[in-house]
Design an enzyme around this catalytic site. Structure first.
Site, PDB file in Angstrom:
ATOM      1  N   GLU A  19      46.857  27.451 -69.821  1.00 13.45           N
ATOM      2  CA  GLU A  19      46.816  28.868 -70.274  1.00 13.45           C
ATOM      3  C   GLU A  19      45.465  29.186 -70.925  1.00 13.45           C
ATOM      4  OE1 GLU A  19      49.361  31.062 -69.778  1.00 13.45           O
ATOM      5  OE2 GLU A  19      51.054  29.735 -69.366  1.00 13.45           O
TER       6      GLU A  19
HETATM    7  C1  LIG Z   1      49.772  19.800 -66.296  1.00 23.60           C
HETATM    8  C2  LIG Z   1      48.947  20.973 -65.889  1.00 23.60           C
HETATM    9  C3  LIG Z   1      49.550  22.100 -65.375  1.00 23.60           C
HETATM   10  C4  LIG Z   1      48.787  23.177 -64.950  1.00 23.60           C
HETATM   11  N1  LIG Z   1      49.396  24.245 -64.343  1.00 23.60           N
HETATM   12  C5  LIG Z   1      48.629  25.190 -63.739  1.00 23.60           C
HETATM   13  C6  LIG Z   1      49.230  26.193 -62.912  1.00 23.60           C
HETATM   14  O1  LIG Z   1      50.450  26.267 -62.773  1.00 23.60           O
HETATM   15  N2  LIG Z   1      48.419  27.064 -62.266  1.00 23.60           N
HETATM   16  C7  LIG Z   1      47.062  27.033 -62.390  1.00 23.60           C
HETATM   17  O2  LIG Z   1      46.390  27.854 -61.776  1.00 23.60           O
HETATM   18  N3  LIG Z   1      46.449  26.099 -63.182  1.00 23.60           N
HETATM   19  C8  LIG Z   1      47.203  25.176 -63.837  1.00 23.60           C
HETATM   20  N4  LIG Z   1      46.611  24.205 -64.609  1.00 23.60           N
HETATM   21  C9  LIG Z   1      45.171  24.188 -64.737  1.00 23.60           C
HETATM   22  C10 LIG Z   1      44.668  24.522 -66.131  1.00 23.60           C
HETATM   23  O3  LIG Z   1      44.842  25.891 -66.379  1.00 23.60           O
HETATM   24  C11 LIG Z   1      43.206  24.056 -66.210  1.00 23.60           C
HETATM   25  O4  LIG Z   1      43.243  22.645 -66.252  1.00 23.60           O
HETATM   26  C12 LIG Z   1      42.485  24.622 -67.402  1.00 23.60           C
HETATM   27  O5  LIG Z   1      42.291  25.999 -67.263  1.00 23.60           O
HETATM   28  C13 LIG Z   1      41.117  23.959 -67.593  1.00 23.60           C
HETATM   29  O6  LIG Z   1      40.401  23.907 -66.413  1.00 23.60           O
HETATM   30  P1  LIG Z   1      39.779  22.514 -65.942  1.00 23.60           P
HETATM   31  O7  LIG Z   1      40.836  21.494 -65.958  1.00 23.60           O
HETATM   32  O8  LIG Z   1      39.036  22.723 -64.669  1.00 23.60           O
HETATM   33  O9  LIG Z   1      38.729  22.132 -67.069  1.00 23.60           O
HETATM   34  P2  LIG Z   1      37.250  22.652 -67.203  1.00 23.60           P
HETATM   35  O10 LIG Z   1      37.170  24.130 -67.025  1.00 23.60           O
HETATM   36  O11 LIG Z   1      36.346  21.813 -66.350  1.00 23.60           O
HETATM   37  O12 LIG Z   1      36.960  22.347 -68.730  1.00 23.60           O
HETATM   38  C14 LIG Z   1      36.661  21.036 -69.222  1.00 23.60           C
HETATM   39  C15 LIG Z   1      36.240  21.164 -70.690  1.00 23.60           C
HETATM   40  O13 LIG Z   1      35.082  22.014 -70.788  1.00 23.60           O
HETATM   41  C16 LIG Z   1      35.359  23.121 -71.638  1.00 23.60           C
HETATM   42  N5  LIG Z   1      34.697  24.306 -71.089  1.00 23.60           N
HETATM   43  C17 LIG Z   1      34.795  24.817 -69.838  1.00 23.60           C
HETATM   44  N6  LIG Z   1      34.066  25.933 -69.722  1.00 23.60           N
HETATM   45  C18 LIG Z   1      33.509  26.152 -70.936  1.00 23.60           C
HETATM   46  C19 LIG Z   1      32.664  27.163 -71.462  1.00 23.60           C
HETATM   47  N7  LIG Z   1      32.271  28.212 -70.757  1.00 23.60           N
HETATM   48  N8  LIG Z   1      32.282  27.036 -72.732  1.00 23.60           N
HETATM   49  C20 LIG Z   1      32.697  26.016 -73.485  1.00 23.60           C
HETATM   50  N9  LIG Z   1      33.496  25.043 -73.067  1.00 23.60           N
HETATM   51  C21 LIG Z   1      33.911  25.112 -71.795  1.00 23.60           C
HETATM   52  C22 LIG Z   1      36.868  23.262 -71.647  1.00 23.60           C
HETATM   53  O14 LIG Z   1      37.326  23.911 -72.809  1.00 23.60           O
HETATM   54  C23 LIG Z   1      37.317  21.815 -71.550  1.00 23.60           C
HETATM   55  O15 LIG Z   1      37.306  21.244 -72.832  1.00 23.60           O
HETATM   56  C24 LIG Z   1      47.377  23.143 -65.092  1.00 23.60           C
HETATM   57  C25 LIG Z   1      46.766  22.017 -65.657  1.00 23.60           C
HETATM   58  C26 LIG Z   1      47.529  20.932 -66.039  1.00 23.60           C
HETATM   59  C27 LIG Z   1      46.829  19.719 -66.571  1.00 23.60           C
END
Ligand SMILES: Cc1cc2nc3c(=O)[nH]c(=O)nc-3n(C[C@H](O)[C@H](O)[C@H](O)COP(=O)(O)OP(=O)(O)OC[C@H]3O[C@@H](n4cnc5c(N)ncnc54)[C@H](O)[C@@H]3O)c2cc1C
Length: 600
Positions: A408
């Site tokens: 979220e």
């Molecule tokens: C169990 C699980 C269920 C999920 N369910 C869904 C779902 O139903 N549908 C769906 O669409 N997604 C889903 N997700 C995805 C989830 O919303 C994303 O994992 C989340 O938004 C973070 O994206 P990412 O994993 O690519 O991390 P990244 O975006 O790569 O982030 C990695 C780190 O970098 C930080 N970061 C990234 N960008 C910035 C910035 N601009 N400035 C500062 N810090 C930053 C983040 O805060 C984090 O600490 C799910 C994830 C999990 C693990």
């Protein structure tokens, strides 16, 4: 009583306007209908989820689906859905209450429930055409079908609008062909319908589509992910290979997907906060139960000051979380009602109502997701070695809690969003931050009053302190905006520090207002532990504000300006009469110990 425009603060306005305790909604204000709903949901949790915890931990995905179906049969999946589309059409408070009390058994079910009722269903109820709503929502509201939400991709996580999934219009203009890869999709393993975001041509923004899950239509799933927690929540990759979707399944308009995605998440965020509340209550209840039983040195460990500290802190954070979540939920509910009364459709009213409080939704998501993690961590500690064992519920509670800080919108993104949205609202004139920020600057340059205030009335000092913390935010954020202007967004450390100040103000103020309201109803004696919790929470909030304010001021101000602001900070974070938090903790812990559960 119906709320009127003047009673309800706009989103973010809590920072510059004083709220009277009579104007906040508290869990003690639940209506008879809401209390009945709460009982029904708790009973469902006790019967269908908690006894089967080992099966959830053993990745029994079929059980998650089965319990979801039972929840559908009882109407729990349709609480927020209007009656016209097969739901119960209950208000926003009831929606949060259902998420709250259905979620404490296991994060696996809580995630499946949240993904289905929130991001899997809401995009259609909020943005769908009448035909789309008639066709899909009744099936989702009853649990005949389950929904999933496909936004994230391997290369597009926090940067959600950067997805590479494409949607190509057919030559006859009747269908779109979707190609791409989504990942981390909750409920993927058993969903019938997906909200899929894809890009049409070189559009700046993605577009949302309703896609029926059909393997014969080029949809394939990856294997179940093996995760730290929420182990029986289905999480898979989803691949679209020339998946054909009729044009009438586009949600809202072309390029509207990013807006849909963000607004669906706003709703999801406050519901996620609600979904972490009963976990905290349960963790504390189980922990105090154990602490009362477990003896070391011939003494129940609950009698040790070290353990009392933990019990008190866990209780205070759960109490503040409840106070703030239901306060915001009722603001949203009232705002929706006001908009409907003004002639908006329910759909429009709900959309705008939630959007209005996006700042509070982000605040709650961050605060409560971190509180539940801390609570579970201390729960393990109270259980000692047994806490580390799979045989006690603390271990899985801790693992399950961890995801709430990631999905979220990560907590980093939500922290930055909360302050970013507030600054934008101020620039649009929706919240007047400038006037109050200027007043604080003038106050800083003036001579401080040396009068000794009369703080004999309950919470008079605490309420004064909240005002001073708000001044601190205005001083810090106002100074940072002045210094960096639109480039403030490049100064993430500052934004995050300002967000921490904002979060603490909202949470602490909510706990105080709830308690003040209840003292007026039930008397001070009946609320003495609650008074202690509100004071304890505020004490920590003041410390955090001081720390975050200091690092911010030092980073953007120099010389005389820096000195003046640091002096202001000292003034704004100083108690006249410091609360004895050791005594406060003892009082809270004794109450929790005596009741052998979270009892507020
Ligand atoms: C169990 C699980 C269920 C999920 N369910 C869904 C779902 O139903 N549908 C769906 O669409 N997604 C889903 N997700 C995805 C989830 O919303 C994303 O994992 C989340 O938004 C973070 O994206 P990412 O994993 O690519 O991390 P990244 O975006 O790569 O982030 C990695 C780190 O970098 C930080 N970061 C990234 N960008 C910035 C910035 N601009 N400035 C500062 N810090 C930053 C983040 O805060 C984090 O600490 C799910 C994830 C999990 C693990």
């Amino acid at each position: 009583m119906e709320a009127t425009e003047k009673d309800i603060l706009r989103g973010g306005q809590f920072l510059v306007k004083e709220t009277k305790c009579e104007d906040v909604f508290t869990p003690e204000d639940f209506s008879e209908e809401q209390k009945m709903m709460k009982e029904a949901v708790m009973e469902f949790n006790d019967r269908e989820i908690i006894p089967h915890k080992p099966r959830f931990e053993a990745k029994d995905f079929a059980l998650t689906e089965e319990v979801m179906r039972k929840a559908g049969e009882l109407g729990f999946l349709g609480v927020a859905v209007p009656e016209a589309y097969g739901g119960l059409g209950m208000g926003f408070v009831s929606t949060c209450l259902t998420c709250d009390y259905i979620s404490s058994g296991t994060g696996s079910f809580s995630t499946a429930f949240g993904a289905h009722t929130g991001i899997g269903t809401m995009p259609i109820t909020l943005y769908g055409t009448e035909e789309q709503k008639q066709k899909y929502v009744p099936k989702l509201a009853t649990g005949e079908w389950f929904g999933a939400y496909c936004l994230t991709e391997p290369g597009a996580g926090s940067d959600a609008n950067s997805g590479k999934t494409t949607a190509e219009l057919s030559a006859d203009g009747k269908t779109y062909k979707i190609n791409g890869q989504k990942m981390w999709i909750s409920n993927a393993g058993f969903c019938s319908l997906m909200i899929v975001f894809a890009r049409i041509e070189d559009d700046k923004n993605i577009t949302g589509f309703i896609v029926e899950n059909d393997a014969a239509n080029g949809i394939t799933m990856g294997e179940e992910e093996h995760k730290l927690g929420i182990r029986a929540s289905s999480t898979r990759q989803v691949f679209f290979n020339d998946t054909v979707v009729p044009v009438e399944n586009m949600l809202a308009g072309r390029g509207e997907g990013f807006k849909i995605a963000m607004n669906a998440l706003n709703v999801g965020r406050i519901k996620l906060a609600a979904a972490c509340l009963d976990s905290q209550r349960r963790i504390l209840s189980i922990a105090v139960n154990y602490a009362n039983e477990r003896k070391q040195f011939k003494t129940p460990i609950a009698d040790f000051g070290a353990i009392k500290t933990k019990l008190a802190e866990m209780a205070a954070s759960a109490y503040a979380g409840e106070s703030a979540t239901y306060r915001a939920a009722k603001n949203i509910e009232d705002r929706i009602a006001l908009r409907e009364a003004a002639g908006n459709s329910h759909q429009e009213a709900e959309l705008k109502g939630v959007e209005e409080y996006a700042i509070e939704c982000s605040i709650l998501k961050v605060a409560v997701s971190e509180d539940v993690q801390n609570c579970a961590d201390e729960g393990i500690q109270i259980f000692g070695g047994m806490g580390f064992s799979e045989e006690t519920p603390m271990e899985s509670a801790w693992r399950d809690a961890r995801i709430a800080r990631i999905y979220e919108g990560t907590n980093e993104i939500n922290r930055m969003l909360s302050v970013g949205m507030l600054v934008k609202k101020a620039m649009k004139g929706h919240v007047d931050l400038l006037g109050p920020a200027q007043a604080v600057q003038e106050e800083l340059m003036g001579i401080p009053s040396f009068d000794t205030p009369d703080y004999s009335e309950l919470f008079s000092e605490e309420k004064e302190m909240i005002k001073k913390l708000k001044k601190t935010f205005l001083m810090v954020a106002g100074g940072a905006v002045q210094k960096y202007g639109p480039q403030l967004e490049d100064h993430q450390q500052l934004l995050i520090a300002a967000a921490d100040i904002l979060i603490e103000i909202y949470m602490a103020e909510s706990a105080i207002l709830r308690t003040e309201k209840n003292v007026k109803r039930y008397g001070e004696d009946a609320q003495s532990a609650q008074i202690a919790m509100a004071k304890l929470y505020l004490y920590h909030a003041v410390d955090i504000v001081e720390e975050k304010g200091k690092e911010s001021i030092i980073s953007f101000a120099e010389g005389d300006e820096q000195r003046m602001m640091l002096m202001g900070l000292k003034r704004f974070t100083k108690y006249v009469n410091y609360p004895d938090i050791v005594d406060l903790r003892i009082e809270i812990a004794e109450k929790v110990k005596a009741e052998n559960k979270y009892c507020f």
